[in-house]
Design an enzyme around this catalytic site. Structure first.
Site, short mmCIF file in Angstrom:
data_model
loop_
_atom_site.label_atom_id
_atom_site.label_comp_id
_atom_site.label_asym_id
_atom_site.label_seq_id
_atom_site.Cartn_x
_atom_site.Cartn_y
_atom_site.Cartn_z
N THR A 173 1.00 -1.68 0.36
CA THR A 173 0.00 0.30 -0.07
C THR A 173 0.98 1.09 -0.04
O THR A 173 1.59 0.86 0.76
CB THR A 173 -1.43 -0.27 1.23
OG1 THR A 173 -0.13 -0.14 2.41
CG2 THR A 173 -1.85 -1.24 1.10
N GLU A 221 -3.30 4.56 2.96
CA GLU A 221 -3.36 3.89 2.13
C GLU A 221 -3.80 3.16 1.26
O GLU A 221 -4.61 2.85 1.11
CB GLU A 221 -3.07 2.59 2.69
CG GLU A 221 -2.13 3.24 4.75
CD GLU A 221 -2.46 1.28 5.36
OE1 GLU A 221 -2.36 0.52 4.74
OE2 GLU A 221 -2.66 1.26 6.65
C1 LIG Z 1 -8.44 -2.08 0.63
C2 LIG Z 1 -8.08 -1.86 1.87
C3 LIG Z 1 -8.54 -2.01 3.51
C4 LIG Z 1 -8.04 -2.89 4.50
N1 LIG Z 1 -8.86 -3.12 5.26
C5 LIG Z 1 -8.47 -3.17 6.76
C6 LIG Z 1 -9.42 -3.20 7.63
O1 LIG Z 1 -10.87 -3.86 7.66
N2 LIG Z 1 -8.82 -3.32 9.00
C7 LIG Z 1 -7.32 -3.54 9.50
O2 LIG Z 1 -6.50 -3.60 10.10
N3 LIG Z 1 -6.53 -3.33 8.48
C8 LIG Z 1 -7.28 -2.71 6.83
N4 LIG Z 1 -6.38 -2.12 5.64
C9 LIG Z 1 -5.00 -2.07 6.61
C10 LIG Z 1 -3.97 -2.97 6.17
O3 LIG Z 1 -3.98 -3.38 7.94
C11 LIG Z 1 -2.55 -2.01 5.78
O4 LIG Z 1 -2.80 -1.88 4.71
C12 LIG Z 1 -1.81 -2.74 6.25
O5 LIG Z 1 -1.77 -2.43 7.96
C13 LIG Z 1 0.15 -2.23 5.69
O6 LIG Z 1 0.05 -1.00 7.19
P1 LIG Z 1 1.72 0.25 6.36
O7 LIG Z 1 1.66 0.62 5.23
O8 LIG Z 1 1.58 0.50 7.19
O9 LIG Z 1 2.52 -1.08 6.15
C14 LIG Z 1 -6.72 -2.79 4.94
C15 LIG Z 1 -6.14 -1.87 3.46
C16 LIG Z 1 -6.41 -1.52 2.27
C17 LIG Z 1 -5.43 -1.40 1.44
N1 LIG Z 2 0.12 -1.80 -6.38
C1 LIG Z 2 1.22 -1.45 -5.29
N2 LIG Z 2 0.29 -0.26 -4.78
C2 LIG Z 2 0.98 0.45 -3.93
N3 LIG Z 2 1.81 1.02 -3.59
C3 LIG Z 2 2.67 -0.05 -4.43
C4 LIG Z 2 2.30 -1.06 -5.33
N4 LIG Z 2 3.36 -2.17 -5.47
C5 LIG Z 2 4.85 -1.82 -5.28
N5 LIG Z 2 4.35 -0.33 -4.38
C6 LIG Z 2 4.95 -0.30 -3.34
O1 LIG Z 2 4.65 -0.28 -2.27
C7 LIG Z 2 5.42 0.60 -1.17
C8 LIG Z 2 5.22 0.25 0.39
O2 LIG Z 2 4.26 -0.58 0.47
P1 LIG Z 2 4.23 -1.17 2.32
O3 LIG Z 2 4.90 -2.21 2.11
O4 LIG Z 2 2.88 -1.14 2.56
O5 LIG Z 2 4.77 -0.67 3.09
P2 LIG Z 2 4.49 0.94 4.29
O6 LIG Z 2 4.20 0.32 5.22
O7 LIG Z 2 5.83 1.18 4.06
O8 LIG Z 2 3.57 1.52 3.26
C9 LIG Z 2 4.43 1.24 -1.08
O9 LIG Z 2 5.10 2.73 -0.80
C10 LIG Z 2 5.26 1.87 -2.99
O10 LIG Z 2 5.87 2.17 -3.01
MG LIG Z 3 1.99 0.90 2.78
#
Ligand SMILES: Cc1cc2nc3c(=O)[nH]c(=O)nc-3n(C[C@H](O)[C@H](O)[C@H](O)COP(=O)(O)O)c2cc1C
Ligand SMILES: Nc1ncnc2c1ncn2[C@@H]1O[C@H](COP(=O)(O)OP(=O)(O)O)[C@@H](O)[C@H]1O
Ligand SMILES: [Mg+2]
Length: 213
Positions: free
Chosen positions: A44, A116
């Site tokens: 994300t 995210e």
């Molecule tokens: C489409 C989508 C739906 C999500 N829904 C939830 C949810 O219902 N509950 C939750 O705790 N996290 C949810 N998340 C968040 C994930 O837990 C999150 O992407 C993950 O913790 C990664 O966080 P980071 O980018 O800080 O690493 C969702 C993320 C996405 C992209």
């Molecule tokens: N399909 C995608 N959608 C979003 N981010 C992506 C995708 N593919 C690669 N990335 C890259 O992955 C990175 C890391 O995401 P993630 O694992 O959620 O780590 P962080 O906790 O640092 O956000 C994003 O910031 C982006 O640079």
């Molecule tokens: Mg992320």
């Protein structure tokens, strides 16, 4: 906690986004908690939550929309490489479908609100998250930390939940991707992804805003 409520295949009105949508958010892609790819296999792109101050009534939850990433700038050294030393750009300014969460990730109990965005492949390609795939996977691009991202939120899917397991969270995010994709494939939304030549000035100006960096 999430109940076993059956999921609707699409979210939001069929005709197209209704107020307060579309909502414009943008920012550089920043580091999150490092869980998306590592724990869930779902990258994300996190952007600062600052723009949300302009939308005080926007609730936390899962949304769908469209995104564009600023083109990569390759500046050549000492004027060599492309002959004149100027910046080259790639053609990454395409508009792509996206699904996102805004909130506190109740499964992880974050104390700060995050925005995210999971960027999905073009709707012209088969969906890697379709239930029909024997092994669903999530779309992955080369990392683009620091890149400016423009996001147009077009609809609300449902709230964020806490989950009994990480597998249950991953499965619901997979379904969120499918709901987002099917929702965006409707004519009133597809016009944000693909120029249909007949859309309103408002849609055209939103599309122009998306790819302007
Ligand atoms: C489409 C989508 C739906 C999500 N829904 C939830 C949810 O219902 N509950 C939750 O705790 N996290 C949810 N998340 C968040 C994930 O837990 C999150 O992407 C993950 O913790 C990664 O966080 P980071 O980018 O800080 O690493 C969702 C993320 C996405 C992209
Ligand atoms: N399909 C995608 N959608 C979003 N981010 C992506 C995708 N593919 C690669 N990335 C890259 O992955 C990175 C890391 O995401 P993630 O694992 O959620 O780590 P962080 O906790 O640092 O956000 C994003 O910031 C982006 O640079
Ligand atoms: Mg992320």
């Amino acid at each position: 906690m999430r109940t076993d409520k059956p999921r609707d295949p699409v979210a939001g009105p069929d005709a197209g986004p209704e107020a307060p949508f579309p909502i414009r958010l943008s920012g550089p892609v920043i580091k999150g908690f490092g869980r998306g790819s590592k724990d869930l296999g779902i990258p994300t792109a996190n952007i600062p939550a600052d723009d949300l101050d302009n939308h005080p009534d926007l609730k936390t939850g899962v949304y769908y929309g469209v995104v564009a990433l600023a083109p990569i700038q390759h500046t050549t050294e000492n004027g060599h490489g492309n002959g004149n030393g100027s910046a080259e750009t790639n053609s990454r300014d395409t508009i792509l479908p996206a699904v996102l969460s805004i909130g506190y990730n109740p499964f992880y109990k974050n104390t700060v609100r995050s925005v995210e965005i999971h960027v999905m492949p073009p709707t012209t390609q088969p969906s890697p998250t379709a239930a029909s795939q024997s092994q669903p996977t999530f779309h992955r691009l080369p990392d683009f930390y620091g890149t400016k991202l423009n996001l147009l939120i077009l609809g609300y899917i449902w709230p964020e939940f806490d989950y009994v397991s990480m597998e249950a969270l991953i499965e619901d995010i997979r379904v969120d991707c499918e709901v987002a994709r099917l929702s965006l494939l409707r004519e009133g939304y597809l016009r944000y992804l693909v120029d249909d030549g007949v859309s309103s000035e408002k849609v055209d100006s939103d599309r122009e805003w998306l790819v302007k960096f």
